[in-house]
Design a protein around this motif. Sequence first.
Motif, PDB file in Angstrom:
ATOM      1  N   UNK A 195       0.973  -1.128  -0.102  1.00 45.65           N
ATOM      2  CA  UNK A 195      -0.140   0.106   0.040  1.00 45.65           C
ATOM      3  C   UNK A 195       1.109   1.038  -0.036  1.00 45.65           C
ATOM      4  N   UNK A 196       2.164   1.027   0.575  1.00 42.31           N
ATOM      5  CA  UNK A 196       2.895   2.301   0.547  1.00 42.31           C
ATOM      6  C   UNK A 196       4.030   2.298  -0.495  1.00 42.31           C
ATOM      7  N   UNK A 197       3.923   1.755  -1.621  1.00 46.46           N
ATOM      8  CA  UNK A 197       4.705   1.291  -2.609  1.00 46.46           C
ATOM      9  C   UNK A 197       5.370   2.645  -2.990  1.00 46.46           C
ATOM     10  N   UNK A 198       4.598   3.787  -3.179  1.00 48.33           N
ATOM     11  CA  UNK A 198       5.020   5.090  -3.683  1.00 48.33           C
ATOM     12  C   UNK A 198       5.889   5.950  -2.545  1.00 48.33           C
ATOM     13  N   UNK A 199       5.549   5.574  -1.325  1.00 50.14           N
ATOM     14  CA  UNK A 199       6.228   6.454  -0.324  1.00 50.14           C
ATOM     15  C   UNK A 199       7.577   6.346  -0.238  1.00 50.14           C
ATOM     16  N   UNK A 200       8.338   7.419  -0.377  1.00 47.14           N
ATOM     17  CA  UNK A 200       9.729   7.472  -0.367  1.00 47.14           C
ATOM     18  C   UNK A 200      10.176   7.554   0.912  1.00 47.14           C
ATOM     19  N   UNK A 201       9.463   8.167   1.927  1.00 46.84           N
ATOM     20  CA  UNK A 201       9.926   7.921   3.336  1.00 46.84           C
ATOM     21  C   UNK A 201       9.801   6.789   3.682  1.00 46.84           C
ATOM     22  N   UNK A 202       8.468   5.793   3.421  1.00 50.47           N
ATOM     23  CA  UNK A 202       8.351   4.436   4.224  1.00 50.47           C
ATOM     24  C   UNK A 202       9.467   3.343   3.669  1.00 50.47           C
ATOM     25  N   UNK A 203      10.230   4.041   2.493  1.00 50.95           N
ATOM     26  CA  UNK A 203      11.157   2.867   1.968  1.00 50.95           C
ATOM     27  C   UNK A 203      12.218   2.970   2.856  1.00 50.95           C
ATOM     28  N   UNK A 204      12.424   3.789   3.694  1.00 51.67           N
ATOM     29  CA  UNK A 204      13.753   3.869   4.609  1.00 51.67           C
ATOM     30  C   UNK A 204      13.523   3.274   5.869  1.00 51.67           C
ATOM     31  N   UNK A 205      12.303   3.036   6.036  1.00 55.34           N
ATOM     32  CA  UNK A 205      11.817   2.409   7.346  1.00 55.34           C
ATOM     33  C   UNK A 205      11.670   0.889   7.435  1.00 55.34           C
ATOM     34  N   UNK A 206      11.784   0.143   8.643  1.00 55.13           N
ATOM     35  CA  UNK A 206      11.579  -0.996   8.702  1.00 55.13           C
ATOM     36  C   UNK A 206      10.056  -1.185   8.838  1.00 55.13           C
ATOM     37  N   UNK A 207       9.757  -2.530   8.749  1.00 56.99           N
ATOM     38  CA  UNK A 207       8.157  -2.853   8.909  1.00 56.99           C
ATOM     39  C   UNK A 207       7.645  -2.324  10.359  1.00 56.99           C
ATOM     40  N   UNK A 208       8.501  -2.733  11.444  1.00 58.14           N
ATOM     41  CA  UNK A 208       8.118  -2.165  12.930  1.00 58.14           C
ATOM     42  C   UNK A 208       7.826  -0.765  13.104  1.00 58.14           C
ATOM     43  N   UNK A 209       8.882   0.135  12.181  1.00 59.33           N
ATOM     44  CA  UNK A 209       8.687   1.509  12.253  1.00 59.33           C
ATOM     45  C   UNK A 209       7.493   1.948  11.379  1.00 59.33           C
ATOM     46  N   UNK A 210       7.082   1.189  10.451  1.00 56.12           N
ATOM     47  CA  UNK A 210       5.571   1.462   9.486  1.00 56.12           C
ATOM     48  C   UNK A 210       4.441   1.356  10.388  1.00 56.12           C
ATOM     49  N   UNK A 211       4.555   0.156  11.312  1.00 54.59           N
ATOM     50  CA  UNK A 211       3.296  -0.123  11.921  1.00 54.59           C
ATOM     51  C   UNK A 211       3.158   0.782  12.978  1.00 54.59           C
ATOM     52  N   UNK A 212       4.290   1.470  13.582  1.00 49.31           N
ATOM     53  CA  UNK A 212       4.145   2.469  14.567  1.00 49.31           C
ATOM     54  C   UNK A 212       3.333   3.978  13.882  1.00 49.31           C
ATOM     55  N   UNK A 213       3.620   4.041  12.746  1.00 48.33           N
ATOM     56  CA  UNK A 213       2.980   5.369  11.952  1.00 48.33           C
ATOM     57  C   UNK A 213       1.620   5.154  11.976  1.00 48.33           C
ATOM     58  N   UNK A 214       1.175   3.849  11.928  1.00 46.99           N
ATOM     59  CA  UNK A 214      -0.490   3.507  11.736  1.00 46.99           C
ATOM     60  C   UNK A 214      -0.950   4.498  10.415  1.00 46.99           C
ATOM     61  N   UNK A 215      -0.176   4.217   9.427  1.00 40.57           N
ATOM     62  CA  UNK A 215      -0.724   4.830   8.181  1.00 40.57           C
ATOM     63  C   UNK A 215      -1.809   4.070   7.457  1.00 40.57           C
ATOM     64  N   UNK A 216      -2.893   4.385   7.700  1.00 41.61           N
ATOM     65  CA  UNK A 216      -4.032   3.559   6.792  1.00 41.61           C
ATOM     66  C   UNK A 216      -4.539   4.160   5.649  1.00 41.61           C
ATOM     67  N   UNK A 217      -4.684   3.420   4.810  1.00 44.31           N
ATOM     68  CA  UNK A 217      -5.036   3.799   3.210  1.00 44.31           C
ATOM     69  C   UNK A 217      -6.244   2.853   3.119  1.00 44.31           C
ATOM     70  N   UNK A 218      -7.391   3.584   2.845  1.00 40.61           N
ATOM     71  CA  UNK A 218      -8.674   2.734   2.354  1.00 40.61           C
ATOM     72  C   UNK A 218      -8.554   1.684   1.319  1.00 40.61           C
ATOM     73  N   UNK A 219      -8.774   0.675   1.185  1.00 37.03           N
ATOM     74  CA  UNK A 219      -8.595  -0.545   0.043  1.00 37.03           C
ATOM     75  C   UNK A 219      -9.339  -1.573   0.037  1.00 37.03           C
ATOM     76  N   UNK A 220      -9.795  -2.124  -1.108  1.00 36.52           N
ATOM     77  CA  UNK A 220     -10.252  -3.408  -1.272  1.00 36.52           C
ATOM     78  C   UNK A 220      -9.207  -4.329  -1.929  1.00 36.52           C
ATOM     79  N   UNK A 221      -9.404  -5.682  -1.772  1.00 34.37           N
ATOM     80  CA  UNK A 221      -8.588  -6.611  -2.399  1.00 34.37           C
ATOM     81  C   UNK A 221      -9.457  -7.361  -3.497  1.00 34.37           C
TER      82      UNK A 221
END
Length: 220
Positions: free
Chosen positions: A5-31
């Motif tokens: 979901x964060x494919x485009x984010x240049x900031x999140x590319x530098x972060x670990x999965x644990x750091x991303x989880x702490x951000x709690x970045x939510x993007x509405x989506x369906x699968x």
Amino acid sequence: MNQDLLFFCTICREKSLEEIEKIRCVIDHTVKTYKRGELIASQGDRISSLYMLTKGKVKTEIISKSGLTVSVEEITAPYPLAAAFIFADNNHFPVEVTAMEDCEVILISKSSIEKQMAKCPGFLRGFMAFIANRVQFLSERLKIFSQKGIKAKIAYYILQHDKNGSFELGRSIASLAEYFGVERPSLSRAISEMAHDGIIEFEAGKGKILKYNDLKELLG
């Protein structure tokens, strides 16, 4: 959270999965899931959501009114599909998208993309960079199509992949034939003739340029 979901984010590319989880970045989506051979999108379908391929592999093709099919590319997950067109006035799929194997696609609405761009500069920068890179890719495809004749297409492709006189096709002959929109036997014959004429050496997808001037003279 699915990191794709964060494919485009240049900031999140530098972060670990644990750091991303702490951000709690939510993007509405369906699968959605698709079986091998199933059509994911038809050429001309309206694009109301971003299609993010998260599992599997797809092929994209352009189909002319006469029924002629031209292969554009094969795409492996994770990768967005037709992202450059979601904000276009004529926001329709420019290609036919077919699953080459079982696939999973995340659908993110246009409004969700806009919200993410507004709150995350890294996402916005990444999206813009991706679109710019896609324009460059399409420009290269147009240049190849503008070359008259199979040998001209091969010559252009080889020169684009030239590394100090050596090159790798990076594709099978069958895949390259689809990429050029030509028949596989015709492509194989053209490469063999170029090798026979001493313009290139070629074996198992790799080769050397022997006569640069002769190769350049083949360009349309």
